[in-house]
Design a protein around this motif. Structure first.
Motif, PDB file in Angstrom:
ATOM      1  N   THR A 172       0.832  -1.206   0.000  1.00  0.00           N
ATOM      2  CA  THR A 172       0.000   0.000   0.000  1.00  0.00           C
ATOM      3  C   THR A 172       0.868   1.258   0.000  1.00  0.00           C
ATOM      4  O   THR A 172       0.464   2.289  -0.547  1.00  0.00           O
ATOM      5  N   ARG A 173       2.049   1.172   0.616  1.00  0.00           N
ATOM      6  CA  ARG A 173       2.981   2.307   0.547  1.00  0.00           C
ATOM      7  C   ARG A 173       3.536   2.468  -0.874  1.00  0.00           C
ATOM      8  O   ARG A 173       3.796   3.582  -1.333  1.00  0.00           O
ATOM      9  N   ALA A 174       3.722   1.327  -1.556  1.00  0.00           N
ATOM     10  CA  ALA A 174       4.319   1.376  -2.892  1.00  0.00           C
ATOM     11  C   ALA A 174       3.307   1.767  -3.969  1.00  0.00           C
ATOM     12  O   ALA A 174       3.602   2.580  -4.845  1.00  0.00           O
ATOM     13  N   PHE A 175       2.104   1.184  -3.911  1.00  0.00           N
ATOM     14  CA  PHE A 175       1.122   1.381  -4.979  1.00  0.00           C
ATOM     15  C   PHE A 175      -0.091   2.186  -4.535  1.00  0.00           C
ATOM     16  O   PHE A 175      -0.971   2.469  -5.340  1.00  0.00           O
ATOM     17  N   GLY A 176      -0.156   2.543  -3.256  1.00  0.00           N
ATOM     18  CA  GLY A 176      -1.328   3.234  -2.757  1.00  0.00           C
ATOM     19  C   GLY A 176      -2.405   2.241  -2.360  1.00  0.00           C
ATOM     20  O   GLY A 176      -2.357   1.063  -2.713  1.00  0.00           O
TER      21      GLY A 176
END
Length: 447
Positions: free
Chosen positions: A309-313
């Motif tokens: 979720t940090r990488a792709f939202g």
């Protein structure tokens, strides 16, 4: 009666020493396990400080939350104006709509208002100078004409007096808050309010027969849209229950579980052949791949979801990726261990004919492992439907995020119950279907 002499006894002891000369572990193993379990239980009680935990727990909240799962409340507020009139107000998003006229609220000829909180046994009568609360077989007047509300007579146990407020607890039926210039009543109802049509719908508060008649043969409410289509739109876009969004998020959860498990199984399948020692005789490659599987599955799915979720939202892509990474490790380990336990005779027989490696795998290995692999994959898919709900709460999309948002408000517990029931139904369906498919593939009967 047969008498055994000393020589015969010695001979039996020599032949069966395990029965006559038992080790310390054999003699006291069960007792030691029992003592160890007891000591560990006592340590757990001390470590978690269970007596204090149970003593300070808010057990009353369990009943409150459960009651809110199966009920809703209406909160009319009665404001006493300077001229003695009583102004009735409802919250902005009241379940009764913008202009309610409930039959449990009666305007008396003397200007007072009586609210039936629970039949005639629990009621509140609001007037200019006093509020009378009837409950538990008694009527308690509360004067509101002075600077602070004052209970006339003895204060019952179900009523609490504060400096500027009197609170009457009427049990599950609701409660009453009385101050000098206003009285606020919470009246509870069993059921889910406006579950089908919200207060903005053209079908709101209409009897079932009238709604069916309008849908089947009634005149169009909106000239450019049929009543059936309008009813579906009103249900799907219900602003209170948000059926459309909930079902969309539920479908996202199912797709996340399916896509992540599918990609994980497709990736783990070829890697498992390289990791199995009896298939690929390269110890370095075997160990590297097995440690790779250990790494992927040792990082919990929830942690992978936080990373992605940090990488792709936030969204279902992160959830599918988290399931994919976890399942590659889990299924890779299961597949490789399954391959290492196959019967090598069919494989060796086909290899002796000079067949190519692909054909050896196809006819010597695949018939043995396909039912096991499919069974394991189906079980993981079923498990991931539940797991996808959990990782959704951290922003990975799906109904888990929707459920977490409803819980955070600490007010929409009926919406929480609705989503929990949907999740239980989906898990039950997938569990039943997965079990049926596994038993069919394994050739066993489902129980």
């Amino acid at each position: 009666m047969t008498v055994i002499d000393a020589n015969r006894m010695h001979e039996i002891e020599t032949r069966y020493p395990e029965y006559f000369h038992r080790s310390f572990r054999q003699r006291f193993g069960g007792l030691m396990i029992l003592i160890a379990t007891l000591l560990y239980s006592l340590y757990a009680v001390w470590f978690f400080d269970l007596p204090k935990l149970f003593a300070e727990a808010h057990w009353e909240r369990v009943g409150i939350y459960l009651s809110q799962w199966v009920s809703y409340d209406v909160q009319p507020e009665f404001r006493i104006e300077d001229d003695g009139s009583i102004d009735i107000r409802y919250p902005r998003f009241s379940p009764l709509g913008d202009n309610p006229h409930p039959d449990w609220l009666v305007n008396n000829p003397d200007g007072s208002i009586t609210v039936s909180v629970s039949g005639t046994s629990r009621s509140v009568t609001v007037s200019k100078n006093e509020t009378i609360v009837t409950a538990h077989g008694v009527s308690v007047p509360v004067e509101v004409s002075s600077g602070a509300p004052k209970v006339v007579g003895p204060v019952p146990g179900w009523m609490t007096v504060y400096d500027d407020n009197v609170l009457a607890d009427l049990g599950f039926a609701g409660n009453v808050s009385i101050s000098v210039d206003r009285v606020k009543i919470r009246k509870r109802f069993i059921g889910w309010a406006n579950f089908i049509f919200d207060t903005q719908s053209s079908f709101f508060d209409k009897p079932v027969g009238e709604v069916v008649s309008l849908i089947v043969s009634g005149p169009r409410i909106k000239p450019d849209q049929s009543n059936l289509s309008l009813a579906f739109d009103d249900i799907w876009n219900n602003s209170e229950w948000q059926h459309g969004d909930v079902w969309t998020k539920l479908f996202q959860t199912i797709v996340m579980a399916f896509l992540g498990t599918l990609l994980g199984s497709l990736t783990a399948f070829p890697l498992a052949f390289l990791a199995a020692r009896n298939i690929t005789p390269n110890r370095l490659l075997n160990q590297v791949l097995k440690r790779f599987f250990d790494f992927l599955r040792s990082v919990d799915m929830l942690i992978w979801a936080l990373f992605l979720t940090r990488a792709f939202g936030p969204g279902p892509l992160a959830g599918s990726g988290a399931i994919f990474l976890t399942e590659t490790g889990t299924l890779g380990k299961l597949y490789s261990e399954g391959l290492e336990n196959i019967d090598n005779k069919p494989r060796e027989g086909i290899k002796s004919t000079g067949a190519q490696t692909v054909l050896v795998h196809r006819y010597g290995i695949m018939p043995q492992i396909v039912p096991v692999f499919v069974s394991q994959t189906l079980y993981q898919w079923e498990s991931n439907v539940r797991g996808a709900t959990i990782i959704g709460a951290v922003g990975a999309g799906g109904i888990g995020l929707k459920l977490w948002e409803a819980m955070r408000t600490n007010a929409n517990w009926e919406n929480v119950a609705y989503m929990v029931i949907l999740i239980l139904i989906v898990v039950f369906i997938f569990d039943t279907a997965s079990n049926a498919l596994r038993h069919r593939l394994m050739g066993t009967k489902a129980h």
